[in-house]
Design an enzyme around this catalytic site. Structure first.
Site, PDB file in Angstrom:
ATOM      1  N   LYS A  50      20.009  42.742  44.543  1.00 22.17           N
ATOM      2  CA  LYS A  50      20.828  42.813  43.334  1.00 22.17           C
ATOM      3  C   LYS A  50      22.216  42.227  43.587  1.00 22.17           C
ATOM      4  O   LYS A  50      22.681  42.144  44.713  1.00 22.17           O
ATOM      5  CB  LYS A  50      20.937  44.254  42.837  1.00 22.17           C
ATOM      6  N   ARG A  84      23.396  61.038  38.339  1.00 23.03           N
ATOM      7  CA  ARG A  84      23.870  59.797  37.734  1.00 23.03           C
ATOM      8  C   ARG A  84      22.867  59.320  36.689  1.00 23.03           C
ATOM      9  O   ARG A  84      23.230  59.007  35.571  1.00 23.03           O
ATOM     10  CB  ARG A  84      24.072  58.745  38.838  1.00 23.03           C
ATOM     11  N   TYR A 108      54.037  33.635  46.461  1.00 21.86           N
ATOM     12  CA  TYR A 108      54.641  34.326  45.322  1.00 21.86           C
ATOM     13  C   TYR A 108      55.508  35.502  45.775  1.00 21.86           C
ATOM     14  O   TYR A 108      55.102  36.310  46.617  1.00 21.86           O
ATOM     15  CB  TYR A 108      53.562  34.837  44.372  1.00 21.86           C
ATOM     16  N   MET A 160      45.498  32.990  43.456  1.00 16.62           N
ATOM     17  CA  MET A 160      44.194  32.960  42.815  1.00 16.62           C
ATOM     18  C   MET A 160      43.190  32.113  43.587  1.00 16.62           C
ATOM     19  O   MET A 160      42.021  32.498  43.747  1.00 16.62           O
ATOM     20  CB  MET A 160      44.317  32.431  41.382  1.00 16.62           C
TER      21      MET A 160
END
Length: 338
Positions: free
Chosen positions: A33, A117, A247, A292
């Protein structure tokens, strides 16, 4: 954009350990998954199939469709069936969803043994079998999930006992309605809690990828990390004493220092919380704030290994290896290296 390098040798090493632990490769279902925990679902599926694994586990139908040709059965954990497929089975998580399945769909009844759950309560098992049969579903298994198998507590024991105590009743009900069941509760940690595997199948997730972490009081299998993350250099400069990088300039050089920028950032899964605090396995410090699409390190190497085991990077940001792996950019290049 950086590269994910995969070790086939490590993957086979881990599969060997798991197969020995559970009593054979025929009991292994590889959990693929979320792009095989960031490793690349098709690549891992192909390698596991070549090893002899015949079962897989995913979250969604679209994930199952990507890898179904490699396996005899694919269990889908998080989606109600939209089709009937001879190789798909679905985790049935509640009584209410039964009527939403197409007639003939193959399901595996999930029992809530303490995770709280999803899954039906143990006392609902008779009602579940009656409703599955009435709706024309084909039940092929009963399953559950451990909530704390990686920690030393009584929880693994009582969940295991709760599940095992339901097997006879489930087998009787299955026979009544013409079903043949397989039973499975063990995840990666669960399969290493006992020298005897009483499950028909184990769901090998984080252990397959070599990032299982058990309590120090429990057995820690000698697994190997399959994935390492590498960045390619974009540019190099000398950061003069007193100059700042990135930054907000959160890192200031105390002396002249060679700094290089590499082509990985938080858009690729490099968690921003590691900014100015992470050191690679080779002792290379991350300098300043992660951007980023890039990050700066005290290095001038053309190619830099960011991490060789996701757990080490996870510790720097206060999370777990699962999260780091699952957040790796699907567009990153992935390749087998050995």
């Amino acid at each position: 954009m950086g590269t994910i390098k995969l070790s086939r040798e490590a993957l086979i090493h881990n599969l060997d350990i798991i197969a020995h632990q559970v009593g054979g490769k025929d009991k292994i279902a590889v959990v693929l998954k979320d792009n095989a925990y960031g490793h690349g679902a098709v690549m891992i599926a192909e390698a596991a199939s070549e090893y002899g694994v015949k079962q897989a586990v995913v979250r969604l139908e679209r994930e199952a469709e990507e890898i179904v040709n490699f396996f005899d059965n694919v269990l889908i954990l998080g989606q109600i069936a939209t089709k009937v497929h001879p190789k798909f089975s679905y985790a049935l998580n509640s009584l209410e969803e039964i009527v939403h399945y197409p007639i003939g769909a193959r399901v595996e009844l999930k029992i809530d043994t303490g995770m709280h759950r999803n899954g039906i309560a143990p006392e609902q098992i008779e009602e579940a079998f009656e409703k599955m049969a009435a709706h024309g579903l084909v039940c092929i298994g009963m399953m559950s999930h451990f909530r704390a198998a990686d920690t030393l507590s009584s929880e693994w024991f009582w969940q295991r006992q709760t599940f095992d105590n339901l097997k006879d009743k489930a087998t009787h009900l299955a026979k009544k309605y013409g079903y043949s069941l397989r039973f499975h509760i063990s995840n990666s940690a669960g399969m290493f809690r006992s020298s005897v595997c009483s499950d028909d199948m184990v769901r090998a997730g984080i252990a397959l990828y070599g990032c299982l972490e058990m309590d120090t009081t429990l057995f820690q299998p000698p697994l190997k990390s399959v994935l390492s993350l590498w960045g390619d250099k974009i540019a190099t400069r000398v950061l003069k004493s007193g100059e700042r990088v990135g930054y907000n300039g959160i890192y200031e050089a105390e002396c002249d220092e060679v700094i290089s920028t590499y082509d990985l950032g938080y858009a690729n899964g490099l968690d921003r919380l590691a900014s100015n605090r992470y050191v690679t396995p080779d002792g290379i410090a991350l300098r300043g704030r992660i951007s980023m699409d890039s990050a700066s390190f005290s290095s001038e190497a053309e190619e830099l290994m960011i991490f060789g085991n996701a757990n080490a990077y996870a510790r720097a940001v206060g999370t777990i290896g699962y999260e780091i792996l699952a957040c790796l950019d699907k567009d990153l290049k992935r390749e087998w290296v050995y």
